[in-house]
Motif scaffolding. Structure first.
Motif, short mmCIF file in Angstrom:
data_model
loop_
_atom_site.label_atom_id
_atom_site.label_comp_id
_atom_site.label_asym_id
_atom_site.label_seq_id
_atom_site.Cartn_x
_atom_site.Cartn_y
_atom_site.Cartn_z
N SER A 1 30.27 46.62 50.10
CA SER A 1 30.80 45.28 49.84
C SER A 1 30.05 44.19 50.59
O SER A 1 30.29 43.00 50.38
CB SER A 1 32.28 45.21 50.23
OG SER A 1 32.42 45.16 51.65
N TRP B 1 38.70 41.18 36.62
CA TRP B 1 39.43 40.78 37.82
C TRP B 1 38.84 39.49 38.38
O TRP B 1 37.65 39.21 38.22
CB TRP B 1 39.35 41.89 38.88
CG TRP B 1 39.82 43.20 38.36
CD1 TRP B 1 39.05 44.24 37.92
CD2 TRP B 1 41.18 43.62 38.20
NE1 TRP B 1 39.84 45.28 37.49
CE2 TRP B 1 41.15 44.93 37.65
CE3 TRP B 1 42.41 43.03 38.46
CZ2 TRP B 1 42.30 45.65 37.37
CZ3 TRP B 1 43.57 43.74 38.19
CH2 TRP B 1 43.51 45.03 37.65
N ASN B 2 39.68 38.76 39.06
CA ASN B 2 39.26 37.50 39.67
C ASN B 2 38.68 37.79 41.06
O ASN B 2 39.23 37.40 42.09
CB ASN B 2 40.44 36.54 39.77
CG ASN B 2 40.02 35.16 40.25
OD1 ASN B 2 38.88 34.75 40.06
ND2 ASN B 2 40.95 34.45 40.88
N ALA B 3 37.57 38.53 41.07
CA ALA B 3 36.92 38.89 42.33
C ALA B 3 35.43 39.11 42.06
O ALA B 3 35.06 39.66 41.03
CB ALA B 3 37.53 40.15 42.92
N ASP B 4 34.59 38.67 43.01
CA ASP B 4 33.15 38.84 42.85
C ASP B 4 32.76 40.31 42.92
O ASP B 4 31.86 40.76 42.22
CB ASP B 4 32.40 38.05 43.92
CG ASP B 4 32.56 36.55 43.76
OD1 ASP B 4 32.81 36.12 42.61
OD2 ASP B 4 32.46 35.83 44.76
N ARG B 5 33.43 41.05 43.80
CA ARG B 5 33.14 42.46 43.98
C ARG B 5 34.44 43.25 43.82
O ARG B 5 35.41 42.99 44.53
CB ARG B 5 32.52 42.73 45.36
CG ARG B 5 31.17 42.05 45.53
CD ARG B 5 30.55 42.35 46.88
NE ARG B 5 29.27 41.66 47.00
CZ ARG B 5 28.15 42.25 47.39
NH1 ARG B 5 28.15 43.54 47.69
NH2 ARG B 5 27.03 41.57 47.49
N VAL B 6 34.41 44.18 42.91
CA VAL B 6 35.56 45.06 42.67
C VAL B 6 35.12 46.47 43.06
O VAL B 6 34.22 47.04 42.44
CB VAL B 6 36.02 45.00 41.20
CG1 VAL B 6 37.19 45.93 40.98
CG2 VAL B 6 36.37 43.57 40.81
N GLY C 1 46.23 44.11 45.77
CA GLY C 1 44.80 44.27 45.92
C GLY C 1 44.27 45.62 45.50
O GLY C 1 43.05 45.83 45.43
N GLU D 1 47.09 42.55 41.38
CA GLU D 1 47.19 41.14 41.74
C GLU D 1 48.08 40.95 42.97
O GLU D 1 47.85 40.07 43.80
CB GLU D 1 47.75 40.34 40.57
CG GLU D 1 46.75 40.19 39.41
CD GLU D 1 47.40 39.64 38.15
OE1 GLU D 1 48.62 39.37 38.19
OE2 GLU D 1 46.71 39.50 37.13
N LEU E 1 39.92 43.57 50.18
CA LEU E 1 39.08 43.75 49.01
C LEU E 1 39.92 44.23 47.83
O LEU E 1 41.05 44.70 47.99
CB LEU E 1 37.97 44.77 49.31
CG LEU E 1 36.95 44.34 50.37
CD1 LEU E 1 36.09 45.52 50.79
CD2 LEU E 1 36.09 43.20 49.86
N THR E 2 39.35 44.13 46.64
CA THR E 2 40.04 44.55 45.42
C THR E 2 39.57 45.95 45.04
O THR E 2 38.37 46.20 44.93
CB THR E 2 39.73 43.57 44.26
OG1 THR E 2 40.16 42.26 44.64
CG2 THR E 2 40.43 44.00 42.98
#
Length: 512
Positions: A387, A176-181, A249, A246, A208-209
């Motif tokens: 998070s 995923w295009n997220a630092d924290r999933v 979220g 996407e 958040l994702t």
């Protein structure tokens, strides 16, 4: 799955002893099985016995299945009976030719035998076992031996981490295009604990994702996927799941529909039949799916109570330590929280009944179960802290997202993205279970309540289950309803009610 098609055969792999395919109207719950007449010349010449593992060859492809023998006129002696699902997997039509033969021996079964005799397995040997299970090479008996061997041996961190990595390697992995999933998981054992749809909605509404893959019931009256399916489609493939996340979220989908940890779904089916759930396989199951789903931070809910899956604080500490140990070895950030497992959460026990509780909480209705609301908010706050949010602000922020209606809006948006929202159904048949005497509600037996809901038809019958009317400490009068059994047929309702009468202390009353 145990029906997985193996590699294509070579062009020189001719049908030396062709038989004819015959579709049979049977359901095998995922087990690949075929039927041959006891007088079949191929079966006689090959020395096939009942329940032997055989290899099917058809249209240039191979598949492993378990053989059963027919003794009457169900099949002609040159026919092979296959469930419709297997016919479709091999693209067979009625009367098409296929071959049945002995499969090549599986070397990984020697590792299973080693485990049965108490040996620890490394990642290489576990990798061979899990790959063969994921490819459908193991019979249900073979898988049951593997599951039982782990259940009989105390869990050990390095071996459990090796099992986790082996299960992860057997499937796909999302990025995923997220630092924290973010993710959360409850180890189960507590009826009605359906916090996930609420938590995902709050976390996604916070920006958040949270791509949530959930299981169907193993030994309980409902899993998150079962409850969610009464409100929206949950059988999404990877591409569809990615589009939902996407766009919104978050998502709440059935993990078995995405190839993230395919061996785990086979193991779960066997664990359900055996009614076992070992710590090592529980940890490997949970963490392999979290890693495969691309999660980086996970909150783990461990309900503790005398009739929950985790009976004591000591057991919870041991499981939390194992989860944290294995997660650390696999590069996953986890936090564990021990919660009250002494009584069911909410009112509903069963897919649709639990879904109604979820919707009531999300809508901030006055009659919403407050214990479910409080638990979901606490877990959402824990994820916000994980998070990086300040602990002093996390609960307030989660509550605000719920009270302002942003969580409900996000949930409905996720449902629409997954295929459309629908209202959960209601059972056609109900029967109240009345208090035999007056008193104060003292204890609940979670296992017996869950068993009653299952006898009423849950989770296979989505609207079946139990609606609770009391909580611990409540005062009740003689003849007051303690719970209502919901069923889709009078037969199942009667069966569940009779079981409840024989186990009337599943809600124990003490004198005032």
């Amino acid at each position: 799955m145990s029906e997985a098609i193996l590699s294509p055969t070579s062009s020189t792999d001719a049908l030396a002893h062709p038989l004819r395919a015959r579709a049979l109207p049977i359901e095998t719950d995922g087990e690949a099985m075929i039927f041959m007449h006891e007088d079949c010349p191929v079966a006689r010449s090959e020395g096939f016995r009942a329940r032997v593992r055989v290899e099917l060859v058809a249209k240039g492809r191979r598949l492993l299945a378990t053989l059963y023998r027919a003794t009457d006129d169900l099949l002609a002696d040159d026919e092979v009976g296959l469930p419709h699902r297997l016919m479709a997997r091999l693209s067979l039509a009625e009367g098409d030719e296929l071959q049945v033969r002995h499969p090549h021996p599986l070397s990984s079964l020697s590792h299973v035998r080693a485990k049965l005799y108490g040996h620890r397995l490394d990642e290489i040997r576990l990798g061979h076992i899990i790959a063969d299970i994921a490819d459908g090479r193991y019979s249900d008996v073979d898988i049951a031996a593997f599951v039982s061997a782990f259940a009989a041996q105390p869990a050990q961190g390095e071996e459990t981490a090796a099992l986790t990595r082996a299960m992860l390697a057997a499937g796909d992995r999302l990025e995923w295009n997220a630092d924290r999933v973010m993710d959360k998981h409850c180890v189960g054992g507590l009826p009605g604990n359906r916090t996930t749809p609420i938590v995902v909605s709050i976390i996604a509404a916070a920006g958040l994702t949270m791509p949530k893959t959930s299981s169907r019931a193993i030994t309980s009256p409902a899993g998150t996927a079962d409850a969610m399916e009464t409100m929206a489609p949950v059988t999404l493939d990877l591409a569809a799941m990615q589009k939902v996340v996407e766009r919104e979220g978050g998502c709440i989908v059935w993990g078995g529909s995405v190839n993230l940890s395919p061996a785990d779904d086979v193991l779960i089916r066997i664990e359900r039949a055996l009614d076992v759930d070992s710590d090592a396989q529980l940890v490997a199951s949970v963490l392999s799916k979290k890693l495969a789903a691309g999660s980086t931070h996970v909150l783990l809910d461990l309900p503790v109570g005398p009739t929950a899956k985790i009976r004591s604080t000591r057991d919870a500490d041991a499981l939390a330590g194992l989860l944290e140990n294995v997660a650390r070895q696999c590069g996953l950030h986890v936090a564990t929280v021990q919660t009250d497992g002494t009584q069911p959460v909410g009112r509903g026990i069963g897919p649709a009944l639990e879904a109604h509780d979820v919707l009531a909480v999300l809508a901030n209705r006055d009659d919403a179960p407050q214990d479910l609301k409080a638990r979901a908010l606490a877990l959402a706050a824990g994820i916000l802290e994980l998070s990086g949010a300040p602990s002093s602000d996390a609960l307030h922020r989660a509550t605000q997202l719920l009270v302002e209606g942003r969580a409900e809006s996000k949930f409905l948006a996720i449902c629409e993205a997954q295929g459309g929202f629908k209202e959960p159904g209601r059972a056609l048949q109900t029967r109240e279970f009345l208090a035999a005497r007056a008193g104060r509600v003292a204890t609940f037996d979670n296992r017996l309540l869950a068993r009653t809901a299952k006898l009423a038809g849950a989770p296979q019958r989505a609207t079946a289950g139990i609606a609770l009317h009391v909580k611990s400490g409540d005062l009740v009068e003689q003849g007051q309803p303690l719970f209502t059994i919901h069923g889709e047929s009078m037969g199942e309702l009667d069966y569940a009610f009779a079981f409840a009468l024989r186990n009337s202390d599943m809600i124990r009353l003490e004198a005032q």
